[in-house]
Write a protein that holds these residues in place. Sequence first.
Motif, PDB file in Angstrom:
ATOM      1  N   PRO A 182       0.814  -1.221   0.000  1.00  0.00           N
ATOM      2  CA  PRO A 182       0.000   0.000   0.000  1.00  0.00           C
ATOM      3  C   PRO A 182       0.847   1.271   0.000  1.00  0.00           C
ATOM      4  N   ASP A 183       0.361   2.272  -0.736  1.00  0.00           N
ATOM      5  CA  ASP A 183       0.977   3.600  -0.773  1.00  0.00           C
ATOM      6  C   ASP A 183       2.399   3.601  -1.328  1.00  0.00           C
ATOM      7  N   THR A 184       2.749   2.584  -2.085  1.00  0.00           N
ATOM      8  CA  THR A 184       4.047   2.545  -2.747  1.00  0.00           C
ATOM      9  C   THR A 184       3.832   2.786  -4.234  1.00  0.00           C
ATOM     10  N   TRP A 185       4.242   3.954  -4.703  1.00  0.00           N
ATOM     11  CA  TRP A 185       4.010   4.360  -6.081  1.00  0.00           C
ATOM     12  C   TRP A 185       5.303   4.275  -6.883  1.00  0.00           C
ATOM     13  N   GLN A 186       5.185   3.856  -8.132  1.00  0.00           N
ATOM     14  CA  GLN A 186       6.364   3.770  -8.972  1.00  0.00           C
ATOM     15  C   GLN A 186       5.981   3.852 -10.444  1.00  0.00           C
ATOM     16  N   TRP A 228      23.537   3.012 -17.099  1.00  0.00           N
ATOM     17  CA  TRP A 228      22.692   2.243 -16.193  1.00  0.00           C
ATOM     18  C   TRP A 228      22.643   2.941 -14.844  1.00  0.00           C
ATOM     19  N   LEU A 229      21.502   2.876 -14.188  1.00  0.00           N
ATOM     20  CA  LEU A 229      21.332   3.423 -12.847  1.00  0.00           C
ATOM     21  C   LEU A 229      21.098   2.268 -11.888  1.00  0.00           C
ATOM     22  N   THR A 230      21.760   2.295 -10.748  1.00  0.00           N
ATOM     23  CA  THR A 230      21.629   1.180  -9.811  1.00  0.00           C
ATOM     24  C   THR A 230      21.069   1.652  -8.469  1.00  0.00           C
ATOM     25  N   TYR A 231      20.375   0.748  -7.821  1.00  0.00           N
ATOM     26  CA  TYR A 231      19.984   0.967  -6.427  1.00  0.00           C
ATOM     27  C   TYR A 231      20.036  -0.362  -5.690  1.00  0.00           C
ATOM     28  N   ASP A 232      20.323  -0.290  -4.394  1.00  0.00           N
ATOM     29  CA  ASP A 232      20.392  -1.477  -3.554  1.00  0.00           C
ATOM     30  C   ASP A 232      19.043  -1.733  -2.888  1.00  0.00           C
ATOM     31  N   PHE A 233      18.732  -3.002  -2.703  1.00  0.00           N
ATOM     32  CA  PHE A 233      17.541  -3.362  -1.946  1.00  0.00           C
ATOM     33  C   PHE A 233      17.822  -3.206  -0.448  1.00  0.00           C
ATOM     34  N   VAL A 251       9.223   5.153  -3.255  1.00  0.00           N
ATOM     35  CA  VAL A 251       9.801   4.550  -2.066  1.00  0.00           C
ATOM     36  C   VAL A 251      11.227   5.081  -1.903  1.00  0.00           C
ATOM     37  N   TYR A 252      11.677   5.230  -0.683  1.00  0.00           N
ATOM     38  CA  TYR A 252      12.908   5.969  -0.394  1.00  0.00           C
ATOM     39  C   TYR A 252      14.143   5.420  -1.107  1.00  0.00           C
ATOM     40  N   PHE A 253      14.252   4.104  -1.265  1.00  0.00           N
ATOM     41  CA  PHE A 253      15.482   3.567  -1.840  1.00  0.00           C
ATOM     42  C   PHE A 253      15.523   3.692  -3.368  1.00  0.00           C
ATOM     43  N   LYS A 254      14.389   4.055  -3.987  1.00  0.00           N
ATOM     44  CA  LYS A 254      14.378   4.310  -5.426  1.00  0.00           C
ATOM     45  C   LYS A 254      14.445   5.804  -5.749  1.00  0.00           C
ATOM     46  N   ARG A 255      14.307   6.643  -4.732  1.00  0.00           N
ATOM     47  CA  ARG A 255      14.175   8.075  -4.976  1.00  0.00           C
ATOM     48  C   ARG A 255      15.374   8.695  -5.695  1.00  0.00           C
ATOM     49  N   PRO A 256      16.631   8.348  -5.339  1.00  0.00           N
ATOM     50  CA  PRO A 256      17.766   8.927  -6.086  1.00  0.00           C
ATOM     51  C   PRO A 256      17.726   8.598  -7.577  1.00  0.00           C
ATOM     52  N   VAL A 257      17.320   7.379  -7.914  1.00  0.00           N
ATOM     53  CA  VAL A 257      17.193   7.009  -9.327  1.00  0.00           C
ATOM     54  C   VAL A 257      16.100   7.833  -9.992  1.00  0.00           C
ATOM     55  N   TYR A 258      14.967   7.982  -9.321  1.00  0.00           N
ATOM     56  CA  TYR A 258      13.862   8.752  -9.894  1.00  0.00           C
ATOM     57  C   TYR A 258      14.257  10.214 -10.104  1.00  0.00           C
ATOM     58  N   GLU A 259      14.989  10.777  -9.165  1.00  0.00           N
ATOM     59  CA  GLU A 259      15.451  12.151  -9.318  1.00  0.00           C
ATOM     60  C   GLU A 259      16.357  12.285 -10.538  1.00  0.00           C
ATOM     61  N   LYS A 268      15.520  14.380 -13.992  1.00  0.00           N
ATOM     62  CA  LYS A 268      16.477  15.408 -14.401  1.00  0.00           C
ATOM     63  C   LYS A 268      16.981  15.151 -15.817  1.00  0.00           C
ATOM     64  N   GLN A 269      17.278  13.895 -16.148  1.00  0.00           N
ATOM     65  CA  GLN A 269      17.803  13.572 -17.475  1.00  0.00           C
ATOM     66  C   GLN A 269      16.765  13.773 -18.570  1.00  0.00           C
ATOM     67  N   PHE A 270      15.508  13.459 -18.289  1.00  0.00           N
ATOM     68  CA  PHE A 270      14.462  13.607 -19.293  1.00  0.00           C
ATOM     69  C   PHE A 270      13.864  15.017 -19.310  1.00  0.00           C
ATOM     70  N   ASN A 271      14.232  15.824 -18.351  1.00  0.00           N
ATOM     71  CA  ASN A 271      13.675  17.160 -18.233  1.00  0.00           C
ATOM     72  C   ASN A 271      13.863  18.033 -19.477  1.00  0.00           C
ATOM     73  N   PRO A 272      14.982  17.924 -20.232  1.00  0.00           N
ATOM     74  CA  PRO A 272      15.125  18.738 -21.439  1.00  0.00           C
ATOM     75  C   PRO A 272      14.048  18.493 -22.492  1.00  0.00           C
TER      76      PRO A 272
END
Length: 227
Positions: free
Chosen positions: A86-90, A128-133, A196-204, A208-212
């Motif tokens: 619940p309440d986890t958006w992606q 590639w963008l990485t995140y840890d579980f 979710v917090y551990f994906k947030r840096p990737v989402y940022e 930012k990359q697609f913003n142009p």
Amino acid sequence: MAVKASGFIGKSAISVHLDFSSFPVKFSCLKQFSVSSPKPLVVLSVALSSPARTVESPPVGYRKNVGICLVSPCRKIFTASKIHIPDTWQMPQGGADEGEDLRNAAFRELREETGVTSAEFIAEIPNWLTYDFPREVKDKLNRKWRTSYKGQAQKWFLFKFTGKEEEINLLGDGTAKPEFKVWSWMLPEQVIEHAVYFKRPVYEHVIKQFNPYFVDEEKDSMNSSKD
């Protein structure tokens, strides 16, 4: 905030559309563009966390994954909430098979998770963008997958939605188990805020990359009047 229910209630899933358009934030629309044309940069007022890790190829121990940023003609991004969390958006994402073309994998995952086939490829992030579980997530997923992954390495793609909303179906195309229970077109800042917090840096980094490829309507209108 308006809520619109769609799909059907049964043993598979419930598809509900949440409308966040009433939020008091001004956003512009996605310009009709070609990838080769220059795009003005729109700076997002988002408080960034630690930068995402970028690599040229997936590191050992990370699951190869594709992410899809699906944008409506009015610059809102498709985001959905998981059925069992619940309440986890992606944004849509999923594993890529060995040897599978990554762009094709992104189209496939988009179709499997959202039912969307009316989408136009716009751009991709070269690295590639990485995140840890987190530990509890890692243990749960590795038991499910029978693997020992540390996290995910993702290649991200930007698609423009060209169909009608009736096409969106969280039951997908019937080839995979449904992932989501509700969906919404969100503003870029909202996508980051609800991630979710551990994906947030990737989402940022992705935003930012697609913003142009986004255009500020007022500036675009002013520039056009000067021509």
